[in-house]
Design an enzyme around this catalytic site. Structure first.
Site, PDB file in Angstrom:
ATOM      1  N   ALA A   1       0.852  -1.190   0.000  1.00 44.07           N
ATOM      2  CA  ALA A   1       0.000   0.000   0.000  1.00 44.07           C
ATOM      3  C   ALA A   1       0.879   1.228   0.000  1.00 44.07           C
ATOM      4  CB  ALA A   1      -0.896   0.018   1.242  1.00 44.07           C
TER       5      ALA A   1
ATOM      6  N   THR B   1      -6.026  -0.638   8.516  1.00 40.83           N
ATOM      7  CA  THR B   1      -5.623   0.290   9.572  1.00 40.83           C
ATOM      8  C   THR B   1      -6.822   0.757  10.393  1.00 40.83           C
ATOM      9  OG1 THR B   1      -4.853   2.574   9.869  1.00 40.83           O
ATOM     10  CG2 THR B   1      -5.735   2.035   7.741  1.00 40.83           C
ATOM     11  N   ASP B   2      -6.548   1.204  11.618  1.00 43.82           N
ATOM     12  CA  ASP B   2      -7.623   1.773  12.436  1.00 43.82           C
ATOM     13  C   ASP B   2      -8.083   3.132  11.893  1.00 43.82           C
ATOM     14  OD1 ASP B   2      -5.379   3.286  13.127  1.00 43.82           O
ATOM     15  OD2 ASP B   2      -5.558   2.981  15.293  1.00 43.82           O
ATOM     16  N   GLU B   3      -7.286   3.714  10.977  1.00 45.13           N
ATOM     17  CA  GLU B   3      -7.606   5.074  10.518  1.00 45.13           C
ATOM     18  C   GLU B   3      -8.912   5.116   9.713  1.00 45.13           C
ATOM     19  OE1 GLU B   3      -4.222   7.410   9.264  1.00 45.13           O
ATOM     20  OE2 GLU B   3      -2.848   6.114  10.362  1.00 45.13           O
TER      21      GLU B   3
ATOM     22  N   TYR C   1      -5.510   8.882   2.470  1.00 44.58           N
ATOM     23  CA  TYR C   1      -4.968   7.557   2.817  1.00 44.58           C
ATOM     24  C   TYR C   1      -6.063   6.684   3.427  1.00 44.58           C
ATOM     25  CZ  TYR C   1      -2.745   4.014   5.817  1.00 44.58           C
ATOM     26  OH  TYR C   1      -2.427   2.842   6.453  1.00 44.58           O
TER      27      TYR C   1
ATOM     28  N   LYS D   1      -7.854   3.205   2.038  1.00 40.68           N
ATOM     29  CA  LYS D   1      -7.830   1.928   2.768  1.00 40.68           C
ATOM     30  C   LYS D   1      -9.268   1.467   3.049  1.00 40.68           C
ATOM     31  CE  LYS D   1      -4.788  -0.170   4.166  1.00 40.68           C
ATOM     32  NZ  LYS D   1      -3.935  -1.234   3.562  1.00 40.68           N
TER      33      LYS D   1
ATOM     34  N   GLY E   1      -6.722  18.206   8.262  1.00 40.04           N
ATOM     35  CA  GLY E   1      -7.649  17.126   8.635  1.00 40.04           C
ATOM     36  C   GLY E   1      -7.067  16.154   9.653  1.00 40.04           C
TER      37      GLY E   1
END
Ligand code: NAD
Ligand code: TYD
Length: 376
Positions: free
Chosen positions: A84, A134-136, A182, A186, A315
């Site tokens: 990624a 990812t947790d994002e 990003y 994801k 952000g």
């Protein structure tokens, strides 16, 4: 005999996963597929590159024909997908590359696996497509910690954490709400993976992990960047007030979780991975400064004046915090390291591997850094 493609194996987390699988499973065939972007570095895998069960293939996951041919050639039974574009700041400058690799690249792999596996007599039997996320993707949490609490907010991977600080965590059912290009890319790839299960019955698993730290992380990310800057007494660019909170996990604990979930996780499930280890950026930065100073024989805290507050990231998500109790309860995973040990090991590793750092902090990365922060 398992034949497993690991994508992004020359990157930070991927290299730890490749190393673990190659060493732990000599009977498996491990094929590392990596495009070797600026973030891919075969020096991360020097110690295992000659193992007979390992093969490196330089390829782009977006190249469907190559992915399909490779799956046929290697009779692939499992895919662990880590490739990624992974840096939020880069995604703000260049979102297209993130959509291409993270969304289209994932779709290309899914479609290649689908066509190859569906053509086999046993079809999806014994197959697995494991997507690392990812947790994002969950967005940002509020700061709910009581005032005056000293970091880390908790190093206890247990429900004590919840009793003390409430229930404001990312769980597996938290609604997706990504904010950066990003995390949006994801999130999109996660949806495609689940859609391939729901639509075609592909045996997929998705995991969402918190921030990783440890050896071999590209020095554009907070911890290795700051270790290197402290060593060379360069400014430490802290975004905003440094109050954003991240939940840090040692990379080998993530790799161990991936091994466990790949083998024992339930198809179509999601698992959150994290160590209940939340830190405000500024607090972690102070720990890193003290550790680097101490290990270099400087007076602890001598380099605090390198801290330089800069314009906040656009952000910038306030807080990430993972609830990993499902993984702990169902599969018995636990983080092995306390943060204090992990950060000590990490700082020591970077200080002992200056050549690794010097090799990648030249050329393309230097140019990027200069564009971001101005010429040093
Ligand atoms: P990284 O940037 O260090 O490595 C990414 C690797 O993917 C590199 O080796 C790169 O060459 C390769 N790659 C990029 N584009 C490719 C393409 N088109 N084809 C083939 N290879 C390509 O990333 P990382 O930090 O190791 O993250 C790995 C995965 O884990 C990512 O999917 C990321 O979203 C996820 N993740 C990372 C973290 C973290 O804290 N680093 C936390 C949770 C999840
Ligand atoms: P980073 O390592 O980029 O990971 P992520 O954005 O995926 O969480 O950043 C970790 C935190 O550190 C994040 O809140 C942004 C902040 N940060 C800085 O303050 N300065 C920096 O130079 C970098 C790279 C990050």
């Amino acid at each position: 005999m398992k034949s497993i493609i690991i994508t992004g194996g020359a990157g930070f987390i991927g290299s730890h996963v490749v190393r673990l699988f190659v060493n732990k499973y000599p009977e498996y065939r491990i094929i590392n597929v990596d495009k070797l972007t600026y973030a891919g570095n075969l020096a991360n895998l020097k110690d295992i590159e000659d193992k007979p069960n390992y093969r490196f293939v330089k390829a782009d996951i977006c190249d469907f024909d190559t992915m399909y041919a490779l799956m046929q050639e290697e009779q692939v039974t499992g895919i662990i997908h880590l490739a990624a574009e992974s840096h939020v700041d880069r995604s703000i400058k260049d979102p297209f590359t993130f959509a291409r690799t993270n969304v289209m690249g994932t779709l290309s792999l899914l479609q290649a696996a689908k066509l190859y596996w569906e053509a086999q007599p046993e079809k999806y039997e014994g197959k697995r497509f494991y997507h690392i996320s990812t947790d994002e993707v969950y967005g940002a949490l509020e700061m709910t910690h009581p005032e005056g609490i000293t970091p880390p907010f908790s190093t206890q991977a247990s429900s004590e954490h919840h009793e003390a600080y409430g229930e404001d965590f990312f769980v597996e059912t938290t609604k997706y709400n990504p904010h950066s290009p990003y995390s949006a890319s994801k999130a999109s790839s996660d949806h495609f993976v689940r859609a391939f299960h729901d639509t075609y019955g592909m045996p997929t698993i998705v995991t969402n992990c918190s921030n990783n730290y440890g050896p071999y992380q590209f020095p554009e990310k907070l911890i290795p960047l700051f270790i290197n800057n402290i060593r060379h007494r360069k400014p430490l660019p802290v975004y905003g007030k440094g109050e954003n909170v991240r939940d840090w996990l040692y990379v080998e604990d993530h790799a161990r979780a991936i091994d466990l979930i790949f083998h024992q996780g339930t198809i179509a499930e999601t698992y959150n991975i994290g160590g209940f280890n939340e830190w405000k950026n500024i607090d972690i930065i102070k720990v890193v400064i003290n550790t680097v100073d101490r290990l270099l024989g400087r007076a602890e805290g001598e380099d605090m004046d390198l801290i330089t507050y800069v314009t906040d990231r656009a952000g910038h998500d306030m807080r990430y915090a993972i609830d990993s109790r499902k993984l702990q309860a169902e599969l018995g995973w636990e983080p092995s390291l306390q943060f204090e040990e992990g950060i000590e090991k990490t700082v020591r590793w970077y200080l002992d591997h200056q050549e690794w750092m010097d090799n990648i902090t030249s050329g393309e990365y230097e140019k990027y850094y200069d564009d971001m922060y101005g010429k040093r």
